[in-house]
Design a protein around this motif. Sequence first.
Motif, PDB file in Angstrom:
ATOM      1  N   ASP A 188      -6.822  -5.807   1.011  1.00  0.00           N
ATOM      2  CA  ASP A 188      -5.499  -5.175   0.588  1.00  0.00           C
ATOM      3  C   ASP A 188      -5.342  -5.402  -0.853  1.00  0.00           C
ATOM      4  OD1 ASP A 188      -4.478  -6.910   1.410  1.00  0.00           O
ATOM      5  OD2 ASP A 188      -3.030  -6.112   2.020  1.00  0.00           O
ATOM      6  N   ASN A 245      -7.112  -1.371  -3.493  1.00  0.00           N
ATOM      7  CA  ASN A 245      -6.261  -2.088  -2.349  1.00  0.00           C
ATOM      8  C   ASN A 245      -7.002  -1.591  -1.042  1.00  0.00           C
ATOM      9  OD1 ASN A 245      -5.233   0.410  -2.000  1.00  0.00           O
ATOM     10  ND2 ASN A 245      -3.388   0.303  -1.923  1.00  0.00           N
ATOM     11  N   TRP A 291      -3.787   5.687   5.334  1.00  0.00           N
ATOM     12  CA  TRP A 291      -4.707   5.138   4.223  1.00  0.00           C
ATOM     13  C   TRP A 291      -5.823   6.930   4.034  1.00  0.00           C
ATOM     14  CZ3 TRP A 291      -5.841   1.319   8.860  1.00  0.00           C
ATOM     15  CH2 TRP A 291      -4.742   0.137   8.559  1.00  0.00           C
ATOM     16  N   CYS A 328       0.916  -1.170   0.131  1.00  0.00           N
ATOM     17  CA  CYS A 328       0.036   0.028  -0.151  1.00  0.00           C
ATOM     18  C   CYS A 328       0.701   1.815  -0.252  1.00  0.00           C
ATOM     19  CB  CYS A 328      -0.826  -0.215   1.096  1.00  0.00           C
ATOM     20  SG  CYS A 328       0.187   0.083   2.837  1.00  0.00           S
ATOM     21  N   SER A 331      -7.686   4.694  -5.045  1.00  0.00           N
ATOM     22  CA  SER A 331      -6.482   3.882  -3.669  1.00  0.00           C
ATOM     23  C   SER A 331      -7.818   3.216  -3.674  1.00  0.00           C
ATOM     24  CB  SER A 331      -7.077   4.685  -2.512  1.00  0.00           C
ATOM     25  OG  SER A 331      -5.876   5.610  -2.608  1.00  0.00           O
TER      26      SER A 331
END
Lengths: 153, 541
Positions: free
Chosen positions: B205, B96, B472, B62, B93
């Motif tokens: 993910d 994932n 995140w 990530c 994004s």
Amino acid sequence: MPEHATPFWSADERRLIDSILDQIIPASADGRVPAAGSLGVADFVAERVSEDAGYQAVVSDGLALAAGLDGINTATLERLEITAPEFFAVLLPLVYKGYYSRPDTRPLFGLSAKPVHPDGYDVPGEPAELINALTAPVRTRGNCFRDTPDGRR
Amino acid sequence: MLNQPVDVLIIGAGASGAAIAWSLVDTRMHILCLEQGDWIFDKDFPSRDQDYELARYGKFSCDPNVRGLPQDYPINADDSPITPVNYNAVGGSTINYLGHWPRMKPSDFRARTLDGVAEDWPVDYATLEPFYEMNDRIMGVSGLAGNPAYPAYSPPNPPIPIGKLGQTLAKGFNTLGWHWWPSDVAILSRDDDGRAKCVNAGTCDLGCAAGAKASVDLTHWPMLLRSGVELRTGARVREILVGDDGMATGVLYHDRDGTLHEQRAEMVVVACNGIGTPRLLLNSKSKHFPDGLANSSGMVGKNLMFHPLSGVTGRFDEPMEGFKGPFACSILSQEFYETDPSRDFVRGYGLHSGRVATPVTYALGGYGVDNPIPWGAEHRRRMDDVYPYIAGLTVVTEDLPEEHNAVTLDPNLTDSDGIPAPKITYKVGENTLKMFAHGEARAAEALMAAGAREIVADGGGRDGKVWRRAGWHQMGTARMGHDPATSVVNGWGRCHDVKNLFIVDGSIFVTAGAVNPTSTIQALALYIGDSIKTNIATLFD
Ligand SMILES: Cc1cc2nc3c(=O)[nH]c(=O)nc-3n(C[C@H](O)[C@H](O)[C@H](O)COP(=O)(O)OP(=O)(O)OC[C@H]3O[C@@H](n4cnc5c(N)ncnc54)[C@H](O)[C@@H]3O)c2cc1C
Ligand code: SF4
């Protein structure tokens, strides 16, 4: 234990690293879970180290120091970890990745040997009665968010 | 090279770019989206490979600094304990992300009025409610109606299984009389619209090869392309251009080969996320905007908010099978979400029951953590006697906006096209640290009430420290507001300084709430699209 040299380790070095790996992830007492060296995880480590010049330097220095130890066991490796922490900093993640990402080790910890897709895992949906019973106390206590002063939610 | 002008130019094909395109598609305007990444197909997702977990530490990390793919841009996070993570592709994004889908609450939009901190939003929950609802249907959200932590709403699909882990923790929360609820997720609990239901693989993910997780390359882009929206991939925007009148005229972008193109447009919409958007604005300097585009307030890049996390792990007597089921969340407790004046902090946090790591992740210290567990006899003990029996609670805190937490341009680092990279300067706030202390104690209490034998310090990343790769959620770096002196965009996403420039991603958040942001990001993008349509006659006045 594999008795062969890898592309950039001699047979002696390979024996040495296998014995170190056996200490890093030892076998379980009942033998059900194998040790990392005997499983051949050094092949994975060799592949990754060969791709990275920085790793190569650290690992070859570490192996040179390990070769001078009075045998490979927990006590000698604990001392080596103090004098050469960077060797362990490189080695541990590689060994753990190489060991636990294998189809033959996953089932030892309850996971499927197969890639997780397409089959995944069977997790039955909870019956509505169970979810209702579990959430009943939460619902009984009533709303638990704040209203705003203008009353607009 | 100069291309044909378009009506609407969207930059970024992730969650927010897809949502605004969805809203505007019925206007019949010529819409073009430029995306630096490419399509990624389910056959390319690592979860079909034998050694699927290794991808998490390499090409499917990530962290863009670890991936280092041609479409990625590096991020200098040396001055931050938390590093931003993302994915750059069609879908952004959402490729994932983990699909955990809580909404923000009414009080989140009124932090200044209610708690005397941060600022109020120029919009409120009631305004966004129909857009949350619409968006939940587009994404195919699963959840249980009747959550008393929110005004009433009904997710379109039934909840996904909470599993043994969720049931066990729920009983603990019930014993203490605390709130909890099955998590809303943007993951299908039943087959729908050509997508298959979740198979509980736990590798969300790494991209969802089942198509159960709502990533916008599946939920939005096929429909948008069929409806005439144009999507140009491998197109990295270098700069937004402005004319003599200070209005945006289009962009300069690099194609895959690095060749520079000019694309003109009547209206530009930025959807590059909370890091990519301020980076692009700061890189768009001109005589009208010497400090970066739309930055007369000086707020572009400022007030960066993440959701700092820590967590606690308990060891139970029975195996918890935490690796089965979607990664993000099984149940969520919002008992400590709202401000309580008897505590030593304002605002609050959620207790998330993330599923537990697989052996590789556990042995390496947890998801997003580089802290391997010990070797030798202690290794054997942890893998055999601890790992199978653990369940954890993650403390997800609200981050307050602070101007010194910022995205700026790195003076040296660039991407492969030579465009300056973002630099993150960030410190975890005092209020957050107090929340961690409170939250970790409450999490331990809940785990013990659920039957944990002990709290373990080696819980796969949940050891009371802030997770490094936990950036995140990226918010606040081009915030909304009524006042052009203190905000970048108005109440419907239009830049105060440039009236044909809109921003629709998490940059425009005024506060962060203590929940995952994407349901709100997309609801807001749909609301902005709706406002554009409503105001079309006077859009640039
Ligand atoms: C591992 C992980 C887990 C997450 N889990 C959750 C979760 O459970 N729940 C939740 O709500 N959120 C989660 N998130 C966050 C969620 O993914 C984001 O909030 C959401 O995707 C943001 O949408 P966006 O449109 O702002 O940005 P993105 O989806 O990141 O899309 C931005 C797009 O813009 C493109 N772009 C950027 N700069 C340029 C440029 N100069 N030129 C052209 N294109 C450009 C990028 O390539 C990218 O595709 C997670 C994120 C990650 C990384
Ligand atoms: S757990 Fe479900 S949502 Fe996650 S990747 Fe697997 S099938 Fe997709």
